[in-house]
Design an enzyme around this catalytic site. Structure first.
Site, short mmCIF file in Angstrom:
data_model
loop_
_atom_site.label_atom_id
_atom_site.label_comp_id
_atom_site.label_asym_id
_atom_site.label_seq_id
_atom_site.Cartn_x
_atom_site.Cartn_y
_atom_site.Cartn_z
N HIS A 48 0.83 -1.21 0.00
CA HIS A 48 0.00 0.00 0.00
C HIS A 48 0.87 1.26 0.00
O HIS A 48 0.62 2.20 -0.75
CB HIS A 48 -0.93 -0.02 1.21
N HIS A 72 3.45 7.38 4.81
CA HIS A 72 2.25 8.08 5.29
C HIS A 72 1.46 7.33 6.36
O HIS A 72 0.78 7.95 7.16
CB HIS A 72 1.33 8.46 4.13
N GLU A 76 0.51 6.31 12.26
CA GLU A 76 -0.78 5.83 12.70
C GLU A 76 -0.78 4.33 13.00
O GLU A 76 -1.42 3.89 13.94
CB GLU A 76 -1.83 6.15 11.62
N ASP A 77 -0.08 3.58 12.20
CA ASP A 77 -0.20 2.13 12.30
C ASP A 77 1.00 1.41 12.93
O ASP A 77 1.00 0.19 13.02
CB ASP A 77 -0.44 1.52 10.90
N ASP A 138 -3.27 7.87 -1.75
CA ASP A 138 -3.62 6.89 -0.73
C ASP A 138 -5.02 6.33 -1.01
O ASP A 138 -5.24 5.12 -1.06
CB ASP A 138 -3.57 7.61 0.63
N ASP A 259 -19.86 10.69 -27.24
CA ASP A 259 -18.43 10.53 -26.98
C ASP A 259 -18.13 9.29 -26.14
O ASP A 259 -17.41 9.35 -25.17
CB ASP A 259 -17.84 11.78 -26.34
MN MN Z 1 -2.89 4.73 3.62
#
Ligand code: MN
Length: 499
Positions: A48, A72, A76-77, A138, A259
């Site tokens: 990811h 990123h 947080e993780d 993300d 189109d």
């Molecule tokens: Mn993420």
């Protein structure tokens, strides 16, 4: 699949001024921080991070942003802190990662949260546009791997993407990102409609493609004769979701949307674009009113191209887009191609995106209503936000009436509508709504269907198509708020925890 090697390849191909050793270092750092973590898909978490960074490289972003893309999700993780990121990768990277973390997830739950989310998004954007671009990269990968989530979550995230992310990507001129976000979300947000469009498209696509190939070959010959060198000619399929919206705006009549696929010619210079337009018009008959010069008059989001629609020798209708390489890059990544550092080292965006910077001026002293008003002008141009008695927001075009509102709440509310109150006052159904109005629809359960006269003052394609086709079977699109309600019901515990 995303990999370190791919990211480095893109950097090389795009000739970005980036130290590839720093990128490798960041990947190692993220790899050990996320060690053992898995995504819902079962793949290692680092995939990811790499996919996010890869999109940012494709957008041509700077070194700090690509590194921040890799890192990123670290604060947080994992146990690794922002301070450690700063120590290893410097202030700029730490600032960006912190910005993404602070932004958190944007959820579409209730009016207050909605405004709060948009506010967060735009204030962050005003401070440093790069944070939002990381957020988009993300989200793009999250949407690509949405299939691994349970159905109710899938749908909520998909709708959120259609309602919050895609319009903003559009406003920032990020066509490529917007198209991908919409097409990937469409199938999860509105599966029935998706299946319907797909079945209709496949058939028409094949006939169209055959004609397109012939015209392409003829055009190549023509350009050769006139000794015009081009970078490439490509046939391109229309994004499904925008195609769907277009078909809905034309009373579900596929034949009115021309189109479905278009030819695109990429050239070196602007004069060549106009020359090629002339060449095309000498060879084929253009359709009146379909020649558009977005080079001289760009769209509000900055989009530039020449468009024309012609009749092929077989009488087939074909749209052709003509643009330079630069215009093509810009059309794909919009604002990402339009910022740079000034002498003082702070971020500058080009004039046409200056409105993003203006947003920071409202940092103080705006209540929710005022803020919506500003957003309307600056972001959702020509849109208004009207509240239901429960405080939910319905997003409508300017000039919309209670009839449009009713159909956007629910098909049945529209079909059974007999009257309306705006801010508590009884009003006629052709009254024009304003942003911030609270609209209430009075319904008569016995009512069989809409009044055909409503067609004269309905503004939205949804309302119009319902009024016109009230006797035909119609696939209704639930409003976001119905879905939110469903999610709440399916998930009462989680809902409580959030408070
Ligand atoms: Mn993420």
């Amino acid at each position: 699949m995303a990999s370190a090697k791919n990211i480095l390849k893109i950097i090389k191909r795009k000739r970005l001024d980036i130290d590839s050793d720093m990128i490798k270092l960041a990947i190692q750092f993220a790899n050990s921080a996320h060690k053992g973590q898995k995504r819902q898909t079962g793949e290692p978490f680092i995939n990811h991070s790499l996919a996010t960074a890869e999109t940012l490289a494709e957008m041509g972003m700077d070194e700090s942003t690509i590194i921040a893309g890799v890192l990123h999700d670290v604060p947080e993780d994992t146990n690794v802190t922002i301070e450690e990121i700063e120590k290893n990768f410097g202030k700029d990277v730490a600032y960006l990662v912190n910005g993404v973390t602070k932004l958190g997830t944007l959820k579409y739950r209730g009016l207050e949260r909605y405004i709060e989310n948009l506010r967060k998004m735009f204030l962050t954007m005003a401070e440093d546009i790069r944070v939002i671009l990381i957020k988009f990269a993300d989200r793009l990968h999250n949407i690509k791997t949405l299939y691994a989530l349970p159905p109710h979550k899938r749908r909520r995230i998909a709708v959120e993407t259609l309602e919050i992310y895609a319009p903003i990507a559009n406003r920032l001129g990020m066509d490529e990102i917007k198209g991908q976000l919409e097409d990937l979300s469409f199938q999860y947000a509105y599966p029935d409609e998706y299946a319907w469009v797909q079945s209709q498209m496949v058939e028409r696509y094949h006939t169209k493609e055959r004609h397109l190939k012939i015209v392409k070959r003829q055009l190549e010959e023509e350009l050769k004769k006139e000794r015009i060198e081009y970078i490439k000619i490509e046939g391109r399929g229309k994004d499904m979701y925008s195609f769907y919206k277009k078909v809905m705006a034309h009373d579900k009549d596929f034949s009115k949307v021309n189109d479905l696929i278009a030819l695109r010619i990429i050239l070196d210079t602007i004069p060549e674009c106009y020359t090629v337009l002339g060449t095309i018009h000498r060879r084929w008959r253009p359709i009146k009113g379909r020649v558009k010069d977005y080079i001289a008059q760009p769209k509000p989001n900055g989009y530039q191209s020449l468009h024309t629609t012609i009749f092929s020798d077989d009488g087939e209708v074909i749209e052709i887009q003509i643009r330079t390489k630069e215009m093509h890059e810009e059309a794909s990544y919009g604002i990402a191609a339009h910022w740079h550092y000034d002498e003082k080292g702070s971020i500058k965006v080009e004039k046409k995106f200056e409105w993003v910077k203006d947003l920071s001026q409202w940092k103080q002293a705006l209540n929710g209503k005022e803020y919506l008003e500003q957003l309307k002008i600056n972001v959702f141009q020509n849109r208004i936000f009207v509240f239901t008695p429960r405080g939910d927001v319905i997003d409508l075009p300017e000039g919309a009436t209670p009839i449009d509102f009713a159909y956007h709440v629910h098909t049945d509310v529209g079909n059974k509508c007999t009257g309306s109150r705006i801010n508590g006052q009884l009003v006629k159904l052709d009254m024009v709504l304003k942003s911030g109005d609270m609209c209430e629809i009075i319904i008569d359960k016995k009512r069989k269907g809409p009044n055909p006269d409503w067609f004269n003052f309905a503004k939205t394609g949804t309302a119009k198509s319902h009024i016109k086709a009230s006797r035909k079977k119609y696939v209704s699109i639930p409003s976001i708020w119905n879905i939110v309600e469903e999610v709440k019901k399916a998930n009462p515990v989680q809902q409580k925890k959030k408070k």
